[in-house]
Design an enzyme around this catalytic site. Structure first.
Site, PDB file in Angstrom:
ATOM      1  N   ASP A  90      -6.466 -26.839 -53.887  1.00 59.52           N
ATOM      2  CA  ASP A  90      -5.613 -25.888 -53.185  1.00 59.52           C
ATOM      3  C   ASP A  90      -5.632 -24.555 -53.928  1.00 59.52           C
ATOM      4  O   ASP A  90      -6.172 -24.449 -55.022  1.00 59.52           O
ATOM      5  CB  ASP A  90      -4.197 -26.435 -53.007  1.00 59.52           C
ATOM      6  N   ASP A 282      -2.455 -35.023 -47.718  1.00 63.05           N
ATOM      7  CA  ASP A 282      -2.293 -35.247 -49.157  1.00 63.05           C
ATOM      8  C   ASP A 282      -0.811 -35.253 -49.463  1.00 63.05           C
ATOM      9  O   ASP A 282      -0.013 -34.637 -48.745  1.00 63.05           O
ATOM     10  CB  ASP A 282      -2.983 -34.157 -49.981  1.00 63.05           C
TER      11      ASP A 282
END
Length: 388
Positions: A90, A282
Site C-alpha cells: 500500500d 486484506d
C-alpha cells in the site's frame, strides 16, 4: 499482470490474477505482513503451511525502517523476506491517516512525523512509487487522500454534513489529481526500464457519498491502472453504509480489472462484498484477533481464554484441517494463552489465516458451481449462534 474472470454468479466473480511471481485465484484474501512479515509467522509458514499466493507489506513502515534502499539491496521484498510469491504494497496513505494527529495533507501530498523517531517526512504521488519501486512489489498502490467517516452520516446535523461533504469533495479532487500524477510517472519510469514487472492500482475515494464515489471511479477508470481499489471504507462507518457504498460504486468500475476492497474485514464483510463483485481483500483481523485469543470457526468465534476450554479435548474447529487443528486441542491452546506462551501466537495465527484462506476457497468453489447464494445461506445459518 493478467486478470481474467472465469465465472460469475450474480455479481460475484471467480477469476485468476497472474503476476510475475504467482498465479492467484480470486476472490482472494491477502494476509498482512506490515513490516515484511505476517506477525508470528515466517515465509515458510506462509508458503508451505498456508500456501498463501500473495501477502501485503506496508510502504510507510518499510520506508521508515529499515528503509526501501536497504530492502532493494537484498533484491526487494522477495529477496529480503524470502517469500517468493506476490507482494502488494500500500502507499502509506492509510498509516498517515491513522496517525493524523501528526499528519498534514496538502495539494502536493502528505506531511507526517515518524512514529519511530519524530523525524518529518513528506509523501507525494511520485515518492511513494519510488519507494515501491525499490521494494519491488508486484502490485503498488497510489497515494490517496483518506477521510474519516462517522458511524451514521444520516445522524449528522446540517453544519456537520456540510463540513463532511466539503472534506469528501476535497479528498476526491486530490485523489484524482494524485492518480494522474502517479500513472504518468509510472509510464515514464517504465519507459526508462524501471518497474517493468510491477503493476499499479488506483484507489477510489468518496466516503459514503455516492456521487463523489461515482466521480472518482469514472475518473480513475479512464486511466490505465492495472486494477482499481475501493479505499476509505471500514474507517468508522456502520457495515450497512459500507455495503451500500460498495454496491453503489460497482457499476462505475471497469469489470475487466480486479477490484480490491482495502482493509476489509470480517468473514461476514468478505461474503457480503464478494456478492457485490469484489475480488481482493486484506485485513489485520485474523492475526490481530489470534494474538488476542479470538479464533474463527465455521460456527462463530471462540474466546479461547475462557475457563470452559480448560479441559476441552476438541480442536478449535472440528471441521478445520489446518496445521493447528490437526495437532492440538482447545485445552492446550487455552493453557498456552493463559501462560503467555509465544507459541500460542503462531498456532492461533496459522489457524485464523487458514480459516480465512479456506473461506475464500469455498467462496470460489461456490461461484464456479453457480451456488453462491446457497453458500451464503449456509454460512450465516452455521454462524447464527454467534460466539461459541
Amino acid at each position: 499482470m493478467k486478470f481474467e474472470v472465469l465465472k460469475t454468479d450474480g455479481n460475484a466473480r471467480a477469476g485468476v490474477l497472474t503476476t510475475a511471481h504467482s498465479v492467484i485465484q480470486t476472490p482472494i484474501f491477502m494476509p498482512v505482513g506490515t513490516v515484511g512479515a505476517v506477525k508470528s509467522l515466517d515465509a515458510t509458514d506462509m508458503r508451505e503451511i498456508l500456501d498463501a499466493k500473495i501477502i501485503l507489506a506496508n510502504t510507510y513502515h518499510m520506508y521508515l525502517r529499515p528503509g526501501s534502499r536497504v530492502v532493494a539491496e537484498f533484491g526487494g521484498l522477495h529477496g529480503f523476506c524470502k517469500f517468493n510469491r506476490s507482494f502488494l504494497t500500500d502507499s502509506g496513505g492509510f498509516q498517515a491517516f491513522s496517525l493524523r494527529a501528526n499528519t498534514k495533507n496538502d495539494e502536493g501530498g502528505i506531511k507526517f512525523k515518524s512514529h519511530i523517531d519524530g523525524s518529518i517526512h513528506y509523501f507525494t504521488p511520485r515518492s511513494v512509487l519510488d519507494t515501491q519501486y525499490e521494494l519491488d512489489s508486484d502490485i503498488m498502490m497510489i497515494l490517496d487522500d483518506l477521510v474519516e467517516l462517522p458511524r451514521d452520516p444520516h445522524a449528522l446535523g446540517a453544519d456537520e454534513k456540510a463540513r463532511l461533504k466539503k472534506r469528501i469533495d476535497l479528498s476526491v479532487t486530490r485523489t484524482i489529481k494524485w492518480a494522474r500524477e502517479a500513472i504518468d510517472y509510472h509510464k515514464f519510469k517504465q519507459s526508462q526500464g524501471a518497474g517493468l514487472d510491477q503493476n499499479i492500482f488506483g484507489i477510489i475515494q468518496g466516503g459514503t457519498d455516492y456521487d463523489a464515489r461515482k466521480i472518482c471511479a469514472q475518473a480513475l477508470c479512464e486511466m490505465p491502472f492495472d486494477g482499481l481499489a475501493i479505499g476509505g471504507l471500514s474507517v468508522g462507518e456502520a457495515n450497512e453504509h459500507m455495503y451500500e457504498t460498495v454496491e453503489a460504486v460497482m457499476p462505475f468500475i471497469d469489470a475487466a480489472r480486479p477490484r480490491y476492497l482495502m482493509g476489509v474485514g470480517t468473514p461476514e464483510d468478505i461474503v457480503e462484498n464478494v456478492q457485490r463483485g469484489v475480488d481482493m481483500f486484506d485485513c489485520v483481523m485474523p492475526t490481530r484477533n489470534a494474538r488476542n485469543g479470538t479464533l474463527f470457526t465455521s460456527f462463530g468465534k471462540i474466546a479461547i481464554k475462557n475457563a470452559r476450554f480448560v479441559n476441552d479435548h476438541e480442536p478449535i474447529d472440528p471441521e478445520c484441517e489446518c496445521y493447528t487443528c490437526r495437532r492440538y486441542s482447545r485445552g492446550y491452546l487455552n493453557h498456552l494463552f493463559r501462560a503467555h506462551e509465544l507459541t500460542f501466537f503462531r498456532l492461533a495465527s496459522l489457524h485464523n489465516l487458514h480459516y480465512y484462506l479456506n473461506l475464500m476457497k469455498q467462496i470460489r468453489e461456490a461461484i464456479t458451481a453457480g451456488k453462491f447464494s446457497e453458500f451464503k445461506r449456509e454460512f450465516y445459518a452455521k454462524r447464527s449462534g454467534g460466539e461459541i
